[in-house]
Design a protein around this motif. Sequence first.
Motif, PDB file in Angstrom:
ATOM      1  N   PHE A  54      47.605   6.234  67.697  1.00 43.44           N
ATOM      2  CA  PHE A  54      46.980   5.352  66.748  1.00 43.44           C
ATOM      3  C   PHE A  54      45.896   4.454  67.243  1.00 43.44           C
ATOM      4  CE2 PHE A  54      47.616   1.054  64.710  1.00 43.44           C
ATOM      5  CZ  PHE A  54      46.954   1.260  63.451  1.00 43.44           C
ATOM      6  N   GLU A  55      45.979   4.127  68.607  1.00 42.03           N
ATOM      7  CA  GLU A  55      45.024   3.402  69.471  1.00 42.03           C
ATOM      8  C   GLU A  55      43.669   4.544  69.456  1.00 42.03           C
ATOM      9  OE1 GLU A  55      43.422   0.525  70.026  1.00 42.03           O
ATOM     10  OE2 GLU A  55      45.280   0.154  71.281  1.00 42.03           O
ATOM     11  N   TYR A  56      43.667   5.621  69.638  1.00 46.05           N
ATOM     12  CA  TYR A  56      42.240   6.444  69.394  1.00 46.05           C
ATOM     13  C   TYR A  56      42.012   6.734  68.078  1.00 46.05           C
ATOM     14  CZ  TYR A  56      42.207   7.261  74.504  1.00 46.05           C
ATOM     15  OH  TYR A  56      42.247   7.059  75.840  1.00 46.05           O
ATOM     16  N   TYR A  57      42.787   6.692  67.204  1.00 45.02           N
ATOM     17  CA  TYR A  57      42.400   6.768  65.727  1.00 45.02           C
ATOM     18  C   TYR A  57      41.568   5.425  65.321  1.00 45.02           C
ATOM     19  CZ  TYR A  57      42.530   6.853  60.631  1.00 45.02           C
ATOM     20  OH  TYR A  57      42.170   6.591  59.346  1.00 45.02           O
ATOM     21  N   LEU A  58      41.947   4.427  65.884  1.00 46.16           N
ATOM     22  CA  LEU A  58      41.255   3.285  65.604  1.00 46.16           C
ATOM     23  C   LEU A  58      39.922   3.384  66.263  1.00 46.16           C
ATOM     24  CD1 LEU A  58      43.946   0.502  65.859  1.00 46.16           C
ATOM     25  CD2 LEU A  58      42.906   1.461  63.634  1.00 46.16           C
ATOM     26  N   TYR A  59      40.106   3.760  67.450  1.00 50.15           N
ATOM     27  CA  TYR A  59      38.817   4.152  68.493  1.00 50.15           C
ATOM     28  C   TYR A  59      37.705   4.910  67.521  1.00 50.15           C
ATOM     29  CZ  TYR A  59      35.930   5.834  72.547  1.00 50.15           C
ATOM     30  OH  TYR A  59      35.016   6.226  73.330  1.00 50.15           O
ATOM     31  N   ASP A  60      38.501   5.928  67.126  1.00 50.30           N
ATOM     32  CA  ASP A  60      37.231   6.810  66.213  1.00 50.30           C
ATOM     33  C   ASP A  60      36.836   6.206  65.099  1.00 50.30           C
ATOM     34  OD1 ASP A  60      38.085   8.842  68.153  1.00 50.30           O
ATOM     35  OD2 ASP A  60      39.440   9.883  67.076  1.00 50.30           O
ATOM     36  N   ALA A 188      39.111  17.565  76.591  1.00 53.25           N
ATOM     37  CA  ALA A 188      39.755  17.701  75.175  1.00 53.25           C
ATOM     38  C   ALA A 188      41.229  16.709  75.449  1.00 53.25           C
ATOM     39  CB  ALA A 188      40.069  18.848  74.520  1.00 53.25           C
ATOM     40  N   ASP A 189      41.754  15.954  74.656  1.00 51.91           N
ATOM     41  CA  ASP A 189      42.970  15.279  74.611  1.00 51.91           C
ATOM     42  C   ASP A 189      44.042  16.114  74.007  1.00 51.91           C
ATOM     43  OD1 ASP A 189      41.510  13.198  75.584  1.00 51.91           O
ATOM     44  OD2 ASP A 189      41.306  11.834  73.658  1.00 51.91           O
ATOM     45  N   ASN A 190      44.402  16.968  74.901  1.00 52.94           N
ATOM     46  CA  ASN A 190      45.327  17.888  74.769  1.00 52.94           C
ATOM     47  C   ASN A 190      46.850  17.474  75.219  1.00 52.94           C
ATOM     48  OD1 ASN A 190      43.721  19.867  73.784  1.00 52.94           O
ATOM     49  ND2 ASN A 190      43.138  20.551  75.529  1.00 52.94           N
ATOM     50  N   GLU A 191      46.953  17.206  76.310  1.00 49.73           N
ATOM     51  CA  GLU A 191      48.334  16.857  76.864  1.00 49.73           C
ATOM     52  C   GLU A 191      48.281  15.172  77.261  1.00 49.73           C
ATOM     53  OE1 GLU A 191      50.814  18.958  76.896  1.00 49.73           O
ATOM     54  OE2 GLU A 191      49.335  20.499  76.191  1.00 49.73           O
ATOM     55  N   GLN A 192      47.238  14.596  77.338  1.00 50.52           N
ATOM     56  CA  GLN A 192      47.154  13.240  77.487  1.00 50.52           C
ATOM     57  C   GLN A 192      46.492  12.561  76.567  1.00 50.52           C
ATOM     58  OE1 GLN A 192      45.421  13.386  81.645  1.00 50.52           O
ATOM     59  NE2 GLN A 192      47.348  12.785  82.373  1.00 50.52           N
ATOM     60  N   PHE A 193      46.362  11.227  76.638  1.00 48.49           N
ATOM     61  CA  PHE A 193      45.813  10.234  75.918  1.00 48.49           C
ATOM     62  C   PHE A 193      46.186  10.583  74.183  1.00 48.49           C
ATOM     63  CE2 PHE A 193      43.074  11.041  79.392  1.00 48.49           C
ATOM     64  CZ  PHE A 193      42.808   9.690  79.886  1.00 48.49           C
ATOM     65  N   ALA A 194      45.345  10.893  73.324  1.00 47.29           N
ATOM     66  CA  ALA A 194      45.774  11.118  72.025  1.00 47.29           C
ATOM     67  C   ALA A 194      46.251  12.148  71.548  1.00 47.29           C
ATOM     68  CB  ALA A 194      44.465  10.762  71.006  1.00 47.29           C
ATOM     69  N   LYS A 195      46.258  13.309  72.313  1.00 43.15           N
ATOM     70  CA  LYS A 195      46.899  14.543  72.293  1.00 43.15           C
ATOM     71  C   LYS A 195      46.747  15.162  70.597  1.00 43.15           C
ATOM     72  CE  LYS A 195      50.789  13.253  74.985  1.00 43.15           C
ATOM     73  NZ  LYS A 195      52.659  13.057  75.255  1.00 43.15           N
ATOM     74  N   ASP A 196      45.455  14.919  70.502  1.00 48.48           N
ATOM     75  CA  ASP A 196      44.773  15.400  69.233  1.00 48.48           C
ATOM     76  C   ASP A 196      43.770  16.541  69.401  1.00 48.48           C
ATOM     77  OD1 ASP A 196      42.862  13.603  70.109  1.00 48.48           O
ATOM     78  OD2 ASP A 196      43.001  12.249  68.455  1.00 48.48           O
ATOM     79  N   ARG A 197      43.235  16.920  70.607  1.00 53.04           N
ATOM     80  CA  ARG A 197      42.385  17.862  70.747  1.00 53.04           C
ATOM     81  C   ARG A 197      40.989  17.504  70.741  1.00 53.04           C
ATOM     82  NH1 ARG A 197      44.561  23.399  68.230  1.00 53.04           N
ATOM     83  NH2 ARG A 197      44.807  21.751  66.577  1.00 53.04           N
ATOM     84  N   VAL A 198      40.621  16.292  70.478  1.00 47.70           N
ATOM     85  CA  VAL A 198      39.456  15.526  70.246  1.00 47.70           C
ATOM     86  C   VAL A 198      38.862  15.405  71.691  1.00 47.70           C
ATOM     87  CG1 VAL A 198      38.108  13.748  69.562  1.00 47.70           C
ATOM     88  CG2 VAL A 198      39.906  14.418  68.203  1.00 47.70           C
ATOM     89  N   THR A 199      37.577  15.730  71.543  1.00 44.57           N
ATOM     90  CA  THR A 199      36.715  15.473  72.843  1.00 44.57           C
ATOM     91  C   THR A 199      36.069  14.030  72.860  1.00 44.57           C
ATOM     92  OG1 THR A 199      36.250  17.850  73.349  1.00 44.57           O
ATOM     93  CG2 THR A 199      34.683  16.494  74.333  1.00 44.57           C
ATOM     94  N   ARG A 200      36.643  13.160  73.997  1.00 41.10           N
ATOM     95  CA  ARG A 200      35.899  11.816  73.807  1.00 41.10           C
ATOM     96  C   ARG A 200      35.641  11.386  75.354  1.00 41.10           C
ATOM     97  NH1 ARG A 200      41.293  11.506  71.306  1.00 41.10           N
ATOM     98  NH2 ARG A 200      40.977  10.819  68.939  1.00 41.10           N
ATOM     99  N   ARG A 201      35.922  12.284  76.392  1.00 36.85           N
ATOM    100  CA  ARG A 201      35.470  12.026  77.626  1.00 36.85           C
ATOM    101  C   ARG A 201      34.565  12.993  78.549  1.00 36.85           C
ATOM    102  NH1 ARG A 201      40.031  13.200  80.127  1.00 36.85           N
ATOM    103  NH2 ARG A 201      40.839  14.219  78.022  1.00 36.85           N
ATOM    104  N   ASP A 235      40.043   7.078  86.358  1.00 39.94           N
ATOM    105  CA  ASP A 235      40.592   8.200  87.097  1.00 39.94           C
ATOM    106  C   ASP A 235      41.361   9.111  86.225  1.00 39.94           C
ATOM    107  OD1 ASP A 235      38.960   7.818  89.381  1.00 39.94           O
ATOM    108  OD2 ASP A 235      40.551   6.403  90.345  1.00 39.94           O
ATOM    109  N   VAL A 236      41.164  10.435  86.229  1.00 36.18           N
ATOM    110  CA  VAL A 236      42.112  11.373  85.506  1.00 36.18           C
ATOM    111  C   VAL A 236      42.335  12.492  86.589  1.00 36.18           C
ATOM    112  CG1 VAL A 236      42.561  12.570  83.128  1.00 36.18           C
ATOM    113  CG2 VAL A 236      41.435  10.347  83.312  1.00 36.18           C
ATOM    114  N   LEU A 237      43.336  12.800  86.788  1.00 27.74           N
ATOM    115  CA  LEU A 237      43.774  14.105  87.405  1.00 27.74           C
ATOM    116  C   LEU A 237      42.744  14.510  88.577  1.00 27.74           C
ATOM    117  CD1 LEU A 237      44.645  16.225  84.400  1.00 27.74           C
ATOM    118  CD2 LEU A 237      46.236  15.106  85.946  1.00 27.74           C
ATOM    119  N   GLY A 238      42.422  13.449  89.280  1.00 25.58           N
ATOM    120  CA  GLY A 238      41.632  13.887  90.507  1.00 25.58           C
ATOM    121  C   GLY A 238      40.141  13.903  90.247  1.00 25.58           C
TER     122      GLY A 238
END
Length: 645
Positions: A54-60, A188-201, A235-238
């Motif tokens: 929901f947070e990333y939906y509002l971010y979008d 892409a936010d696949n397994e972390q963050f919004a988990k909606d496969r959107v590229t934000r980073r 930081d995300v996964l090294g």
Amino acid sequence: MSEKTAGTPKGSKPSRIRPPSHLFRLNKVTRSTLLIVAALFLSFAVRLIDLSFFEYYLYDLHYRLRPSPTPSGNVVLVLMDGKTLDRFLEVPKFVPHTEVFKNIMRANPRAIAYVTPIMPVALGGSEEDRAAASPTGDDDQKIAFADELRKFEEVYQLTDTVASKDEAKPQLPAPFSFVKVLSAPKTADNEQFAKDRVTRRVAVDFENELLGHVKLAQMFNPKLDGEEPLRYTFDVLGTRQAYIDYGRPGSIKTVKFEDILDGKVPAETFTGKLVMIGDDFQKNLANMIRTPFNRSPVAMTYLDMHANMVETFIRNSAPIKSPSWFDFLITSIVSLITIVAVLTMRPAKGLLVLLGTLGGVVALSGIFFMPFGVWLPLAHPLLAIFICYYFFIPYRLIIENRRSWEYYQKHQLLQQVEVLKTNFISMMSHDLKTPIARIQGMTDVILKDSPTPLTTGQREAIDHIKNSGDDLLRFINAILNYAKIESEGVELHTESRDVNELLTSVIRKNEFLAKVKNIELLPELEPLFSIRIDPELMKQVFSNLVENAIKYSPEGSKILITSEERDGHVVVQVADQGPGIPQDELANIFMKFFRSRNAKASPIKGSGLGLYLAKYFVELHQGRIHVESQIGQGSTFTVELPLQP
């Protein structure tokens, strides 16, 4: 006094009001402390809930509502798309690629970066996926293309592959082994963050080594990540990453591959620019991404994605996410406002406050993001409003229910007290009328039938007794009438009577009282038709007005009593030359037991019921009574009775 006399219903017991619980009797300091603690606790509990989706939906949503950032102007895109395929009937081969490269190189660009693979080899994807858009041709054509690339030092191939320090760096095979390969992975936010496969980073570095997008941006912003630190990273996964400051698709200058080949693009378009070459053949979803603007699998091409990543670093405009403590602070404030609104405000006002709080938080988030690129999370504050509202509404209902119960108990007790009071007044008034009648009878006997003449002092004493008895009888009658009104026992017994006749009898009755104070009663009574009234009640009304005028008027003054027919009403006025009534007391003059300040300061006694009864009796006839008065100029009481009730 017995229970029957007191008016308590037979078999019933007086209700007792239970004292409220200490929970509802907290002092302000304790209550405020508990509210703050509750807000902090709920804020802490709410923030434990994962609201990433929901947070990333509002971010979008912020991205969709704000205008696109202004491009730096340092990046130009060369696009191959469906029209290119129509032109060549296939994916362009080495020969047209060579010609396009020559045309771009003549304009002296700053660098050329290939997003489309130069060769059909696995650079971060399957060979089949990469081969779909790669140029093809025989060995001579391949070598000729490689020779042209070798003439320009700043040629790069972007790849999704990221190698660690212990692994070999990705490299193109001969004859393109000299081309610099930059690791520029897609996220892409696949397994972390919004988990909606959107590229934000976008990845900044890996194992402390800068990745391709930052290196390309440093060509135009050499101080980046050195003297000028990156705006916001995490930081995300090294890896160190940042949020992409997206522009809408097409916001970065784009030219067509075939237009360059045909010489339709001015040379200065590429001078000093980073030229990125890519495709939009849509032959597979692996070359497309989802974006905050559109979650369709084909929302944006790799070419546009890489360009937005580089632009983010050139401008150093990555969105800043507010720290967690600020999120906790906003959530706590919102929770506290919601709790206070629910528990202490009226429902309508509380709802307005909640809507205002909701709108304020949303507006604040938009204000910070649109011009400043600061992301204030909204999910937890919005959830806090919802949870606090529905969590504390039952508590509010408990409080309101208890208050209603207490008010009901108090009402029951007051009703019993009112019954006791009314019965007591009725009983005492009836019992007092008999001795008063005896006193009046005996004074008449003494005055008329005394065998010996009375001295002047004795006659004055008897007159005082008689007058006091009359005053007491009037007071008792007023109390009885009040008791009847309270018990709804007053009924009209109407008959056709002349109002002037009643006024004349009232004036005649009060002539002696007026003569004592040397007050002149001036009746001006116009001829009137008879109207249906209760003569006894209206006689009390007129008597009260005339007696009050005499009592409160100074000696030697005049009282004007008039009657006339006006606008379908019989209008009776009693005007005196007394001290008058203050303007701030006129609205209360007809209230029961009310006496003005002047009346209380005078030696004249009264119950404060006369005008109250007069108003009640007049309104019972569907008429009205009102007063006009000025300090020092007297008062005028007006009674209006309808000709046809």
